[in-house]
Motif scaffolding. Structure first.
Motif, PDB file in Angstrom:
ATOM      1  N   HIS A   1     -18.734  15.709  25.770  1.00 26.75           N
ATOM      2  CA  HIS A   1     -20.087  16.256  25.903  1.00 26.75           C
ATOM      3  C   HIS A   1     -20.032  17.639  26.536  1.00 26.75           C
ATOM      4  O   HIS A   1     -19.251  17.880  27.458  1.00 26.75           O
ATOM      5  N   GLY A   2     -20.863  18.550  26.041  1.00 26.54           N
ATOM      6  CA  GLY A   2     -21.016  19.861  26.652  1.00 26.54           C
ATOM      7  C   GLY A   2     -19.798  20.759  26.559  1.00 26.54           C
ATOM      8  O   GLY A   2     -19.525  21.522  27.471  1.00 26.54           O
TER       9      GLY A   2
ATOM     10  N   TYR B   1     -18.136  29.611  20.068  1.00 31.62           N
ATOM     11  CA  TYR B   1     -18.343  29.285  21.480  1.00 31.62           C
ATOM     12  C   TYR B   1     -19.672  28.592  21.715  1.00 31.62           C
ATOM     13  O   TYR B   1     -20.127  28.480  22.837  1.00 31.62           O
ATOM     14  N   GLN B   2     -20.288  28.083  20.652  1.00 33.36           N
ATOM     15  CA  GLN B   2     -21.521  27.315  20.759  1.00 33.36           C
ATOM     16  C   GLN B   2     -21.211  26.014  21.491  1.00 33.36           C
ATOM     17  O   GLN B   2     -20.183  25.385  21.272  1.00 33.36           O
ATOM     18  N   ARG B   3     -22.085  25.606  22.389  1.00 32.26           N
ATOM     19  CA  ARG B   3     -21.862  24.390  23.164  1.00 32.26           C
ATOM     20  C   ARG B   3     -22.529  23.202  22.491  1.00 32.26           C
ATOM     21  O   ARG B   3     -23.561  23.333  21.846  1.00 32.26           O
ATOM     22  N   GLY B   4     -21.924  22.046  22.661  1.00 33.73           N
ATOM     23  CA  GLY B   4     -22.460  20.821  22.091  1.00 33.73           C
ATOM     24  C   GLY B   4     -21.524  19.671  22.368  1.00 33.73           C
ATOM     25  O   GLY B   4     -20.809  19.665  23.369  1.00 33.73           O
ATOM     26  N   ASP B   5     -21.523  18.687  21.473  1.00 31.63           N
ATOM     27  CA  ASP B   5     -20.700  17.494  21.631  1.00 31.63           C
ATOM     28  C   ASP B   5     -19.710  17.403  20.466  1.00 31.63           C
ATOM     29  O   ASP B   5     -20.079  17.624  19.316  1.00 31.63           O
ATOM     30  N   VAL B   6     -18.484  17.075  20.782  1.00 34.63           N
ATOM     31  CA  VAL B   6     -17.442  16.858  19.778  1.00 34.63           C
ATOM     32  C   VAL B   6     -17.106  15.370  19.800  1.00 34.63           C
ATOM     33  O   VAL B   6     -17.043  14.765  20.869  1.00 34.63           O
TER      34      VAL B   6
ATOM     35  N   PRO C   1     -24.437  20.383  17.760  1.00 43.26           N
ATOM     36  CA  PRO C   1     -24.860  21.356  18.777  1.00 43.26           C
ATOM     37  C   PRO C   1     -25.819  20.751  19.800  1.00 43.26           C
ATOM     38  O   PRO C   1     -26.482  19.747  19.525  1.00 43.26           O
ATOM     39  N   GLU C   2     -25.885  21.393  20.978  1.00 42.85           N
ATOM     40  CA  GLU C   2     -26.784  20.925  22.037  1.00 42.85           C
ATOM     41  C   GLU C   2     -28.238  20.917  21.590  1.00 42.85           C
ATOM     42  O   GLU C   2     -29.017  20.077  22.002  1.00 42.85           O
ATOM     43  N   GLN C   3     -28.614  21.874  20.729  1.00 46.63           N
ATOM     44  CA  GLN C   3     -29.998  21.961  20.275  1.00 46.63           C
ATOM     45  C   GLN C   3     -30.345  20.884  19.253  1.00 46.63           C
ATOM     46  O   GLN C   3     -31.492  20.684  18.930  1.00 46.63           O
TER      47      GLN C   3
END
Length: 164
Positions: free
Chosen positions: A78-79, A12-17, A37-39
């Motif tokens: 995104h996100g 459930y880590q957020r980021g961009d695919v 990942p967002e980070q």
């Protein structure tokens, strides 16, 4: 082909695919999908690593580079959660790739245009999937009534003696 399940904490880590459309396809592979990942440094940095074909690139992108092939960016979300990447990998990336649908390549250097279908995020349905259109407010009320009836305390059953 690797179909590893992500570590549960990262699911459930957020980021961009993103989906990369390979030109020409490398053997049986016409697409590569990935997650950043967002980070992290973002999609632009990760796509640059794939384009260089170096040690930081995915193995498929390395062999595509060595074979003289290129790629275009087929889609970016995104996100979203890493679950989106898992869903793309479990199904056919071609059905999500906008280039395969005859639309232009995604340009990461341009800001998203208002209403641009290929840039806008699709709603993330979460772990339970998209809502069922057949579940109306009336159905929800009926289910709530059933649950309330099942959870109400019942009067204790008294056993009757025969012949009393």
């Amino acid at each position: 082909m690797s179909r590893r399940a992500p570590i549960p904490d990262q699911y459930y880590q957020r980021g961009d695919v993103y989906i990369l459309h390979l030109d020409p396809p490398y053997k049986h592979a016409a697409h590569y999908s990935g997650f950043t990942p967002e980070q992290g440094d973002g999609v632009q940095a990760r796509v640059a690593e794939h384009a260089a074909g170096g040690a930081a690139a995915a193995r498929l992108m390395q062999v595509q580079h060595e074979a003289g092939g290129t790629f275009r960016i087929g889609r970016v979300w995104h996100g979203v959660t890493r679950e989106r990447e898992v869903r793309v990998k479990e199904s056919s990336a071609a059905k999500y790739c906008l280039i395969c649908r005859g639309q232009p390549e995604v340009d990461l250097d341009l800001p998203p245009e208002p209403g641009a279908r290929w840039v806008a995020n699709e709603p993330d349905p979460g772990p339970w999937g998209p809502p069922d259109p057949h579940i109306t407010p009336e159905v929800i009320r009926l289910v709530d009534q059933l649950i309330a009836g099942w959870t109400q305390p019942k009067a204790p059953q008294v056993e009757m003696e025969a012949g009393a």
